[in-house]
Design an enzyme around this catalytic site. Structure first.
Site, PDB file in Angstrom:
ATOM      1  NE  ARG A 120      53.668  31.413 -45.980  1.00  0.00           N
ATOM      2  CZ  ARG A 120      53.532  32.545 -45.300  1.00  0.00           C
ATOM      3  NH1 ARG A 120      52.339  33.020 -45.046  1.00  0.00           N
ATOM      4  NH2 ARG A 120      54.597  33.186 -44.856  1.00  0.00           N
ATOM      5  CD  GLN A 125      53.638  22.895 -42.424  1.00  0.00           C
ATOM      6  OE1 GLN A 125      54.148  22.147 -41.581  1.00  0.00           O
ATOM      7  NE2 GLN A 125      52.381  23.253 -42.380  1.00  0.00           N
ATOM      8  CG  ASP A 128      57.417  28.976 -45.788  1.00  0.00           C
ATOM      9  OD1 ASP A 128      58.024  29.947 -46.278  1.00  0.00           O
ATOM     10  OD2 ASP A 128      56.231  29.012 -45.425  1.00  0.00           O
ATOM     11  CE1 TYR A 226      52.745  35.150 -48.045  1.00  0.00           C
ATOM     12  CE2 TYR A 226      51.881  33.558 -49.627  1.00  0.00           C
ATOM     13  CZ  TYR A 226      52.922  34.034 -48.848  1.00  0.00           C
ATOM     14  OH  TYR A 226      54.119  33.386 -48.858  1.00  0.00           O
TER      15      TYR A 226
END
Length: 365
Positions: A120, A125, A128, A226
């Site tokens: 990330r 991007q 993803d 995360y």
């Protein structure tokens, strides 16, 4: 260089790894694209559309015998047996729960690019897929909740009286949670949200929702954006402080996930018992045990008067757009994986780019 697009075989999976629009672009770049007959039917893409885009329609074995195989879900052992030695596989490899898939891939020297491991970072991007599919899941979760809820989401004023807006609480403010907040707000609900990562508070406010602030004694912020697993003491305190907020909700959307770990329990049975009759819980963590222990995987059930939705593949419930996003993610990844040299397409060294280096599955995985 041949790209194969087989039909997905996992039960209930309606997505396809590439769409006619993306196939057309791949053909222009010099790829030969082999699409298995019927691969896009469940996502509403016809064989004729693929042919018009420049693809060659083939049987399943030919699609798997390509130099690069594009999949949404990890291949079965039978499907791996059809792949050629040294091929490249791109898709969700689902490495947390291995059933022999990785060994079978390594035995044939197949290099698997796990889309769930794309880092990330800003450069990645557009590749993803985990985020693009989570975005769809967050949106669809709210639509499922609205479908199950027996009342209005927005404030409704009529000559027959008025109805107050639904109170929606979103647990977990990642990609899916943010989209759930935005969708619930668009539908006119009163939205609250909670996440163990303190940096999400500003994001919640930016979408017009109200953050639920709890002091649990530690941060749940992990690496790469995360969440990390909390200590047992923090989990217990979190559940205790959350209980009073959650039982007020008409709708609960739970999205809390920890990579390669069971989903954290955020909604206890006691909370469910205290919720009002007809409330709805949509548990996006049902696949890994659920944020509510009463959730039943793949099922919609009624427990203590509360409807619990345990669907596990929300993107597949919107297969056309989900496939389009997924296919674009893969096309962008291919841009850094393959280059043209003297009119011929060649694979780059995957170790020289941080994105492909992170996505490449190794034996130690």
């Amino acid at each position: 260089m041949k790209i194969g697009v087989p039909k997905e075989t996992v039960t209930g999976e309606k997505r396809v790894a590439s769409t006619p629009d993306i196939v057309k672009k791949l053909v222009i770049k010099g790829f030969s694209v082999l699409v298995a007959r019927g691969a896009g039917e469940a996502a509403h893409f016809t064989d004729d559309e693929y042919q018009a885009a420049g693809a060659t329609l083939v049987d399943t074995a030919e699609a798997f015998a390509a130099d690069i195989v594009l999949k949404v879900r990890k291949p079965s052992l039978e499907e791996i047996s059809m792949m050629i030695d040294g091929a490249v596989l791109i898709g969700f490899i689902e490495i947390c729960e291995d059933d022999g898939t990785l060994k079978a891939l390594f035995d044939k020297n197949i290099r698997a690019m796990a889309l769930e491991r794309v880092p990330r970072i800003s450069r990645a991007q557009s590749m993803d897929a985990l985020s693009s599919q989570s975005n769809i899941a967050g949106y669809r979760a709210v639509i499922e909740a609205a479908n199950q809820f027996g009342r209005f989401f927005p404030l409704m004023m009529t000559s027959a009286g008025s109805a107050k807006p639904a109170r929606v609480v979103v647990l977990g403010v990642g990609v899916a949670g943010l989209q759930a907040i935005a969708t619930a707000k668009r539908l006119g609900a009163e939205v609250y949200a909670y996440d163990v990562r303190p940096e999400t508070r500003e994001q919640i406010l930016s979408l017009g929702a109200k953050p639920i602030d709890l002091d649990i004694g530690e941060s749940g912020a992990g690496e790469g954006g995360y969440a990390k697993e909390l200590s047992d003491e923090a989990k217990a305190r979190q559940q205790q402080l959350l209980a009073d907020e959650l039982c007020k909700a008409h709708i609960l959307i739970t999205t809390a996930l920890i990579p390669c770990r069971p989903a954290p329990v955020l909604v206890t049975e006691d909370v469910v018992k205290r919720m009002r009759e007809g409330s709805v819980i949509v548990d996006l963590a049902a696949e890994t045990g659920g944020n509510c222990p009463l959730t039943e995987k793949h099922q919609v059930v009624n427990k203590h008067g509360v409807i619990l939705v345990g669907h596990t593949n929300y993107p597949s419930r919107m297969p056309s757009d989900a496939s389009a996003f997924f296919a674009k993610n893969i096309a962008n990844l291919l841009d850094i994986m393959v280059t043209s040299q003297e009119g011929k397409l060649v694979l780059n060294d995957f170790e020289t780019d941080e994105i492909t280096q992170s996505a490449l599955v190794r034996p130690e995985a």
